[in-house]
Design an enzyme around this catalytic site. Sequence first.
Site, PDB file in Angstrom:
ATOM      1  N   LYS A  86      13.205  -4.718  15.185  1.00 14.01           N
ATOM      2  CA  LYS A  86      12.011  -4.376  14.420  1.00 14.01           C
ATOM      3  C   LYS A  86      10.862  -5.275  14.865  1.00 14.01           C
ATOM      4  O   LYS A  86      10.998  -6.506  14.893  1.00 14.01           O
ATOM      5  CB  LYS A  86      12.266  -4.569  12.917  1.00 14.01           C
ATOM      6  CG  LYS A  86      13.232  -3.544  12.356  1.00 14.01           C
ATOM      7  CD  LYS A  86      13.549  -3.803  10.900  1.00 14.01           C
ATOM      8  CE  LYS A  86      12.385  -3.500   9.983  1.00 14.01           C
ATOM      9  NZ  LYS A  86      12.751  -3.717   8.559  1.00 14.01           N
TER      10      LYS A  86
HETATM   11  O1  G3P Z   1      11.651  -3.514   5.715  1.00 18.60           O
HETATM   12  C1  G3P Z   1      10.610  -2.912   5.053  1.00 18.60           C
HETATM   13  C2  G3P Z   1      10.901  -2.667   3.627  1.00 18.60           C
HETATM   14  O2  G3P Z   1      12.092  -3.293   3.305  1.00 18.60           O
HETATM   15  C3  G3P Z   1       9.840  -3.144   2.706  1.00 18.60           C
HETATM   16  O3  G3P Z   1      10.269  -2.831   1.418  1.00 18.60           O
HETATM   17  O4  G3P Z   1      10.354  -2.994  -1.024  1.00 18.60           O
HETATM   18  O5  G3P Z   1       9.688  -4.985   0.333  1.00 18.60           O
HETATM   19  O6  G3P Z   1       8.146  -3.051   0.118  1.00 18.60           O
HETATM   20  P1  G3P Z   1       9.567  -3.514   0.146  1.00 18.60           P
END
Ligand code: G3P
Length: 229
Positions: A86
Amino acid sequence: MKLLLDTANLEDIRYFNEYFPIVGVTTNPTILSREGGDIVAHLREIRKIIGDDKELHVQVTERTYEGIIEEAKAIVYLLGNNTYVKIPATDVGIKATRYLSSKGYSITMTAILSPSQAMLASNAGAAYVAPYVSRLENICDDGIEIVSEIQKMFNVSKTETQIIAASFKTVRQVLNVALAGAGAATVCSEVMTNLLNHSTTDTSIAGFYADWKKSFGDSTLRELIAKSN
Ligand code: G3P
């Protein structure tokens, strides 16, 4: 739409890998920071649990072009086939994606908040782009519409880049990105659980067991079939 689990919690990964049809696990530095300890051994353990055939997405922590390239190589060397590196959507990230994709590395361009970023990531050769649905909605933008626009753009250009939608708070958001045509979504353990849970399913099943028991006691249908043979 393929589903991945967005966590590094080993207990959750063991459970969902056994019971749910997930095709992989995604992590990011925040998710890994929650686990702490020997994070290299931890990543090895995630790979061991899910096996070599499932996707494991791990984000770079280096920020320079050379640093990202070397870290990407180290991540894939550590975790083997089906490891997706990533890389955040920045100018340096795009440059690194162009290079690494051309060398056969699978790149997930992450922190995607706009269709134009997704277009650049796709042109750079990313295998996936990860648009952040809830983070868009938190700033009063329409996360589902952004995913839908990216998918339409990818359909028109016939790119091989897929959407792995990310950052979900609700089941409805997951369903909406599926309806928008996203190839994959990565969801946290709570949302993954909620994809299945339904109180009326529970009461229906309880009713089936109770009615069966009233007529046939503790015998199961399998036992009655065996007895009748
Ligand atoms: O890896 C990206 C994703 O996990 C972000 O999620 O819930 O932290 O916005 P969040």
